[in-house]
Design a protein around this motif. Sequence first.
Motif: not given
Lengths: 98, 446
Positions: B244-248, B192-200
């Motif tokens: 992270h990879k498949v759902i987000q 339920t917490r996707v999208p997880y935070q990403d960054s450069t």
Amino acid sequence: MVSVLNPAIATRFADRVPLAPRLSTLEGKTIYLVDTDWGGMQQNDGILEEIQKWFAQNIPSAKIIIKIKAGNFVTDDPGLWKEIAGNHGDGVVIGVAG
Amino acid sequence: MSREAGEIEQKYHIPTVSLAGSNVVSFGLGANFQYNTGMPLRFVGVPFPFSGQPRSVLASYVHGKDTVSGAPFMRAIVDGLTKPLSARENLSGPSPDAPAAEPRMLRPDSQDNLQDLFRQKGWTDYNPVILPTPERVAAMLKGTSHAPDEVVKSAAGTFGSRRPFTVEKVATIAVMAGARPEYLPVILALSTRVPYQDSTTSIAQMVVVNGPIRNKIGMNSGMGALGPDNEANAVIGRSMTLIHKVIQGYVEGVTGFASLSNPLRYDNLCFAENEEALPPGWQPLHVQLGHQATDSVVTIFTGWNFINSTGWVEQHYAPQFLMRDYMSSLSGMGATLIMDPSVADLLSGVQGFKTKAALGQWLSQNVQKTAESYWGNSIVSSMLAPLARQGLKPYADWLGVTGDTLIKPFANANAIHAIVTGGKTASVWFATDFMPDRGTSIDEWA
């Protein structure tokens, strides 16, 4: 032979939104250079000021205004967009993201 | 930035050009356009890196080439504001490039071919997955009372793009990761917490489980809690990678641009708090976050750094002193100390910190660093310097001082957290800059 469920998500592309009509010329126009404040202190100032200098030399009739967005780079600043529209801003250059 | 440019174009009909570094401009032109904005914004690119460059280099960028079109940079800006719109830029309504629908089942194939397919599609962490046969997924679904076709979330993609997914999809991924059905409520809560935070930058997540479910599913909060030697910890952490990879839909270079990324992402630091070993007065994390002690909760932390105490606590240097020293290298935005119960016992019993909050308060008052080092961190500088310039204290005070002035960067004592876990075989700890979300109920997904 093995049957398996498909883990892939059925994505949807966003509905298309057209761009605003472009200007016929920049002569005599007001262009806002908006600093998003990405990257921290004084990261974008230099590029925007160099752009401003280029306009002064090459399209001197264009009025160039540099504005720093309120909040930080992840927050919106609807007040500034309203201000630009209210002050007859003809074009915007916004950045720099990195 | 695409959001702002889009708003100016759409709401105020003002032509706009977006400037972006060559490191991320492909996201604005690609995935962000396709999935989020739907607006083919006009980008002009500057070489990367531009941050930290002297003025002479920035001037050369402006007098150089646009990295997107290859045209002279300023010609590209003028064209961006004046060149009439193409048919593509005038388009409105549903995208003509809609992606293909995804069938519920894949075409039957051999196990080896399916493993290859999953790997090629980016549905693995490059270890073999358990193939999600209908029987295995049905067995997994017995771990929740929720219907398989219930939509868990729609805005699941990067920046909230539309990637609706169901309970059945999460169960499918749980099977692939090797989960047992009793883990599914935890994995559903995580999803339920996707999208997880990403960054450069090298950002990462940490997953902490509290409440009765820890022991019910056999999570490790004792000896080796942060290591790979526990099934539930390992598999739930792996599930998060696959979510992270498949759902987000995270793909490096397409929807994400982490320059180095972070090895902590391999298993997302999944562990449980050792609630039974907390000193008297030290509340479990989830209770501190507002949940009941009897609730089962998963908390996702986001951060960058994970500093190891290296050795155990020395008698002549109390643990809070070394924590203070190590924390001076952190940004100050937030911190989480992860400590063995023996360290918590020393802090509580010998050093007098009767609550986690008391320890946070002491560290807030005693961690120091120079102002120039504080502002030298670009995350701090990006997030807080603009607010400081607008007068927000205490940050505004720290802008006006000389660079060598010592400041107390952890101004908010409540942003310093402590988690107790481990097996009491060494009085060791970690100082991290991980910051928690509010915690998500696992019970709701049982």
